[in-house]
Write an enzyme that holds these catalytic residues in place. Structure first.
Site, PDB file in Angstrom:
ATOM      1  N   LYS A  51       0.931  -0.817   0.459  1.00  0.00           N
ATOM      2  CA  LYS A  51       0.439   0.215  -0.214  1.00  0.00           C
ATOM      3  C   LYS A  51       1.059   1.446   0.156  1.00  0.00           C
ATOM      4  CE  LYS A  51      -4.067   2.155   2.259  1.00  0.00           C
ATOM      5  NZ  LYS A  51      -4.731   1.744   3.839  1.00  0.00           N
ATOM      6  N   LYS A  66       0.523   9.735   5.820  1.00  0.00           N
ATOM      7  CA  LYS A  66       0.796   8.167   6.245  1.00  0.00           C
ATOM      8  C   LYS A  66       2.206   8.238   5.891  1.00  0.00           C
ATOM      9  CE  LYS A  66      -4.437   7.949   6.874  1.00  0.00           C
ATOM     10  NZ  LYS A  66      -5.209   6.408   6.245  1.00  0.00           N
ATOM     11  N   LYS A  76      -1.955  -1.463  -3.893  1.00  0.00           N
ATOM     12  CA  LYS A  76      -3.181  -0.540  -4.096  1.00  0.00           C
ATOM     13  C   LYS A  76      -2.005   0.640  -3.263  1.00  0.00           C
ATOM     14  CE  LYS A  76      -6.285   1.396  -0.417  1.00  0.00           C
ATOM     15  NZ  LYS A  76      -6.882   1.250   0.799  1.00  0.00           N
ATOM     16  N   SER A  79     -10.451   4.805  -4.815  1.00  0.00           N
ATOM     17  CA  SER A  79     -11.270   6.023  -5.247  1.00  0.00           C
ATOM     18  C   SER A  79     -11.568   6.935  -6.381  1.00  0.00           C
ATOM     19  CB  SER A  79     -11.834   6.537  -3.912  1.00  0.00           C
ATOM     20  OG  SER A  79     -10.534   7.753  -2.857  1.00  0.00           O
ATOM     21  N   TYR A 104     -14.984   0.601  -7.526  1.00  0.00           N
ATOM     22  CA  TYR A 104     -15.937   1.283  -7.396  1.00  0.00           C
ATOM     23  C   TYR A 104     -16.897   0.920  -8.031  1.00  0.00           C
ATOM     24  CZ  TYR A 104     -13.221   2.700  -3.517  1.00  0.00           C
ATOM     25  OH  TYR A 104     -12.465   2.914  -2.620  1.00  0.00           O
TER      26      TYR A 104
END
Ligand code: PBG
Length: 338
Positions: A206, A229, A260, A286, A325
């Site tokens: 990630k 992060k 990801k 997203s 999505y």
């Protein structure tokens, strides 16, 4: 008979790539990768309450749903042949705190969602994330102590949260927090609690990405997040480090690996599939979704074709499936194809 050899025949030594592309039937015959509903995992956003379906502004076409509506959506997804859902809760602000303690509550939003879906639609898989970010008051995936996201204390908590999620009926635990040792800790905790059949899909690689922006609006962490992060997600510059991180997760007992974000990291998908031979998934996040939707809404691209092309690209890069999505839109299109 006159010799009809052309100069290009001499250049190519009589090979012509276009022969296999000349008609729809030849193209279908030689097509190497194909997208099916089996390749799709649908991430959904859940909110407290009932009868609620609210659009997410930064993700046109995506809604936050209360549990009853999520159950209806799960039925629809199962009918379209989608194998699994990934659930993300938008936790009430009053329940969020420094340590994300609500993650351990047996009846929290994510666990109640799992219970309701597994009861009404037992044939769809439920994949739950154990990262703490939906539950923390600071939006980080771990416990924050004196400005640091503390690794070991976080791992102990998410391992407990994983057991609670398994008890609620989660089929696969997907830790997205990138703490060191989490996969092994979760595996041991699950086995100790008798959940040998619950799998782990590791968010093995990630990256510290700007593509997560709209998601943070969706679960209400955007405004909360202090700092970034980068002390736990991987630097987008680093491929070798990503492979090493994934290798540790494989050793610790991950059943499946995930990359990801997705499309900007296809090289990582390919390397992971080649190196480990485990099922590899990509998360088309997203921001990737929103870019396609925004350009399509402006008439600048053909949104449907770009959507299908991106998903096929994941397959070509070696992915066994994609969290997207677009899952429902795609499954509906595929269902209409002969
Ligand atoms: C955090 C988490 C993120 C996403 C899912 N869980 C990233 C983040 O907020 O830092 C991103 C999903 C998306 O962008 O679609 N554990």
């Amino acid at each position: 008979m006159t010799d009809k050899t052309n100069p290009v025949d001499l250049i190519t030594g009589h090979r012509r790539m276009r022969r296999n592309r000349k008609a729809d039937w030849t193209r279908r015959m030689v097509q190497e990768n194909r997208l099916t509903a089996d390749d799709l995992i649908w991430p959904i956003f859940v909110v407290p309450g009932s009868g609620i379906v609210v659009p997410i502004e930064a993700m046109p076409g995506v809604n936050r749903m209360s549990i009853d509506k999520a159950v209806e959506a799960a039925k629809e997804a199962a009918d379209l042949g989608i194998p699994a859902l990934a659930t993300f809760p938008n936790i009430e602000m009053r329940l969020r705190d420094e340590t994300g303690s609500n993650s351990l509550a047996a009846n929290n939003l994510i666990n109640e969602t799992t219970r309701a879906i597994k009861k009404a639609v037992p044939n769809i898989g439920v994949i739950t994330d154990v990262a703490l970010d939906p539950f923390t008051s600071h939006g980080h995936d771990g416990i924050l102590r004196n400005g640091e996201i503390v690794n070991d204390e976080t791992v102990a908590q998410i391992a407990r949260a994983a057991v609670v999620q398994a008890e609620a009926g989660a089929d696969i635990i997907a830790p997205s927090d990138m703490m060191d040792g989490r996969v092994g800790a979760i595996r041991r905790a699950l086995d100790a609690a008798g959940h040998q059949n619950v799998g782990i899909m590791s968010y093995a690689t990630k990256f510290a990405s700007a593509f997560y922006g709209p998601y943070r609006e969706a679960i209400g962490t955007g405004g909360l997040l202090k700092g970034d992060k980068k002390t736990y997600y991987i630097d987008p510059a680093n491929g070798t480090e990503a492979m090493r991180d994934a290798a540790l997760d494989v050793e610790e007992g991950a059943d499946m690996l995930m990359v990801k974000p997705g499309l900007p990291y296809l090289d990582i998908c390919w390397r992971m599939k080649e190196s480990f031979g485990l099922p590899v998934f990509a998360y088309q996040v997203s921001g990737e979704y929103t870019m396609i939707k925004a350009a399509a809404a402006n008439g600048w691209i053909d949104g449907e074709r770009v959507m299908l092309e991106t998903l096929l690209a994941f397959k070509r890069a070696g992915c066994d499936g994609i969290l997207s999505y677009f899952a429902m839109d795609v499954a509906r299109i595929l269902a209409k194809r002969p």
